[in-house]
Structures are given as C-alpha cells and as structure tokens.
Design an enzyme around this catalytic site. Sequence first.
Site, PDB file in Angstrom:
ATOM      1  N   TYR A 190       0.716  -1.173   0.040  1.00 29.04           N
ATOM      2  CA  TYR A 190      -0.138   0.018   0.156  1.00 29.04           C
ATOM      3  C   TYR A 190       0.785   1.329   0.000  1.00 29.04           C
ATOM      4  O   TYR A 190       0.383   2.275  -0.529  1.00 29.04           O
ATOM      5  CB  TYR A 190      -1.074  -0.090   1.103  1.00 29.04           C
ATOM      6  CG  TYR A 190      -2.225  -1.032   0.846  1.00 29.04           C
ATOM      7  CD1 TYR A 190      -3.035  -0.542   0.043  1.00 29.04           C
ATOM      8  CD2 TYR A 190      -2.258  -2.298   1.525  1.00 29.04           C
ATOM      9  CE1 TYR A 190      -4.133  -1.306  -0.328  1.00 29.04           C
ATOM     10  CE2 TYR A 190      -3.582  -3.205   1.083  1.00 29.04           C
ATOM     11  CZ  TYR A 190      -4.246  -2.466   0.263  1.00 29.04           C
ATOM     12  OH  TYR A 190      -5.272  -3.602  -0.017  1.00 29.04           O
ATOM     13  N   HIS A 211     -14.910   1.006  -0.358  1.00 28.41           N
ATOM     14  CA  HIS A 211     -13.926   0.147   0.005  1.00 28.41           C
ATOM     15  C   HIS A 211     -12.661   0.883   0.724  1.00 28.41           C
ATOM     16  O   HIS A 211     -11.614   0.232   0.795  1.00 28.41           O
ATOM     17  CB  HIS A 211     -13.356  -0.475  -1.263  1.00 28.41           C
ATOM     18  CG  HIS A 211     -14.149  -1.385  -2.065  1.00 28.41           C
ATOM     19  ND1 HIS A 211     -14.381  -1.640  -3.131  1.00 28.41           N
ATOM     20  CD2 HIS A 211     -15.589  -1.917  -1.406  1.00 28.41           C
ATOM     21  CE1 HIS A 211     -15.278  -2.594  -3.656  1.00 28.41           C
ATOM     22  NE2 HIS A 211     -16.117  -2.700  -2.575  1.00 28.41           N
ATOM     23  N   GLY A 230     -17.455   2.784 -14.884  1.00 28.07           N
ATOM     24  CA  GLY A 230     -16.029   2.175 -15.195  1.00 28.07           C
ATOM     25  C   GLY A 230     -16.035   0.966 -14.272  1.00 28.07           C
ATOM     26  O   GLY A 230     -15.093   0.666 -13.318  1.00 28.07           O
ATOM     27  N   THR A 231     -17.257   0.124 -13.984  1.00 31.29           N
ATOM     28  CA  THR A 231     -17.069  -0.971 -13.108  1.00 31.29           C
ATOM     29  C   THR A 231     -17.973  -2.150 -13.904  1.00 31.29           C
ATOM     30  O   THR A 231     -18.569  -2.149 -14.598  1.00 31.29           O
ATOM     31  CB  THR A 231     -18.027  -0.613 -11.946  1.00 31.29           C
ATOM     32  OG1 THR A 231     -17.980  -1.938 -10.933  1.00 31.29           O
ATOM     33  CG2 THR A 231     -19.100  -0.026 -12.027  1.00 31.29           C
TER      34      THR A 231
END
Length: 235
Positions: A55, A106, A172-173
């Site tokens: 990350y 998320h 965009g999914t």
Amino acid sequence: MDKKKVVVLTGAGISAESGIPTFRDANGLWEGHNVEDVATPQAWTRDPELVLEFYNQRRKAARDVKPNEGHKALAELEKHFQVTIITQNIDNLHEKAGSSRVLHLHGELFKSRSTADESLLYDMDSWELNMGDCCEKGSQLRPHVVWFGEAVPMMEPAIAETAEADIFMVVGTSMQVYPAASLLYYVEDHVPKYIIDPKLPLVHQRPNLHMVEAKASVGVPKVCRELIEKHAGKG
C-alpha cells in the site's frame, strides 16, 4: 427549487484512465502480487510488512496522478445537481477533481486506522505507513481499506443514497464486485439509469436503462451534458 439528486457509482475503470492500474486487468495479479497475499485479513496476519509496503507503493504512485475528464465532469455536475459519488476506488481522484460528496465503499488509500479501534482514523501526510506506526492507544496502524473477506460498513449509507436518486449513473465498473454491484437494484424503476463503460457489463434489464459504450473520459462528459440540458433547474 431543489436540485435533482444524481447518484454515481464509480469503479476501477474511471481511475485506470488516469494511470492507476486495476488488478482485474492483470490476471488477478496486482503489481506482481496475488490479491490473497496483500489484500486480505489473512495476508495482514501472515505478513503485515508486505501488506504495508504494497500500500505504500500504491500511495506513492497515486500521489501525482491527475483526475481525468470523467472525474472533472462529475465535479462540474454539482453546479446543476445534488451529486453523490459512491466509489469502489480507494484513490482520491474524485476529491482532487472537486467533488464534495464522495462515499468510499472500499476505504481510502490516504487514511490509516487503528487495529484496536476501527473508529480511530488518521489522514496521512506521507505515503509511508510502517511497522511501529501506532494509534493513540498504542496499536499498530493499518491501511484504511476494506480487504477481500471484510464487511463493507459504508454499504448501508450507499443503499440509502441510491434509493433516493432521481438519476443514477454507473461508471467504469464490471458490476461483478458485490455488494457494490447490487446498488443498481435499489434504484426506483422510473429513475433514468446510465451505465458507461467501454466493455459494457452484463446486467439484468431494468426500466429506463441506458447503456453508453465509451470510456469514462468520453462517456461521462457526454451524459453530463445531456443531463444538464434535460433536467437541470427542473427540481
């Protein structure tokens, strides 16, 4: 006159155009890592240093990424509508573009949270989060990201927003990631629904569903212009 409420669900496709890679386009690998090795509670238990470094690299790469025309068009839409962005993305590109109401399903890449108390969240000034970085209670900090296998605490607010939409947009999914993909089915039948993607996802037919086969930077500004011409100022 009250502005109409536009709710927009965005996914990895809108960020990919700005240069943020998506793991689904890379055979399930994220920068050479299996998702199971860097984005699950088990991965954190097994090798927290690897997870933190993964990350850290995402953060470092995302610092200088710029919003694209899709992000900008959604931010501009606030001049004419009440806009809520529900995003599956953990980057801050919607905020960089100027959107003021963004709900992150998320989590958020540039926040950390306590492993002892989930309510303790911290904005990150640096791109680095390391072992030994602790919350005020002395517990290790972790990325403020919903990992695979974890609950999605923002889902209930997202459902509530969606149920009140006057116009609903999906950008965009793949509509394959649940529970986010289920949001489409909380939209009232009479509400116009737009799905914008260069690879249109397979979805159950709904009333007032408009499929726009285009990438976000092209399709979103186009749909936004249409909405402004058709609905803005009509309350």
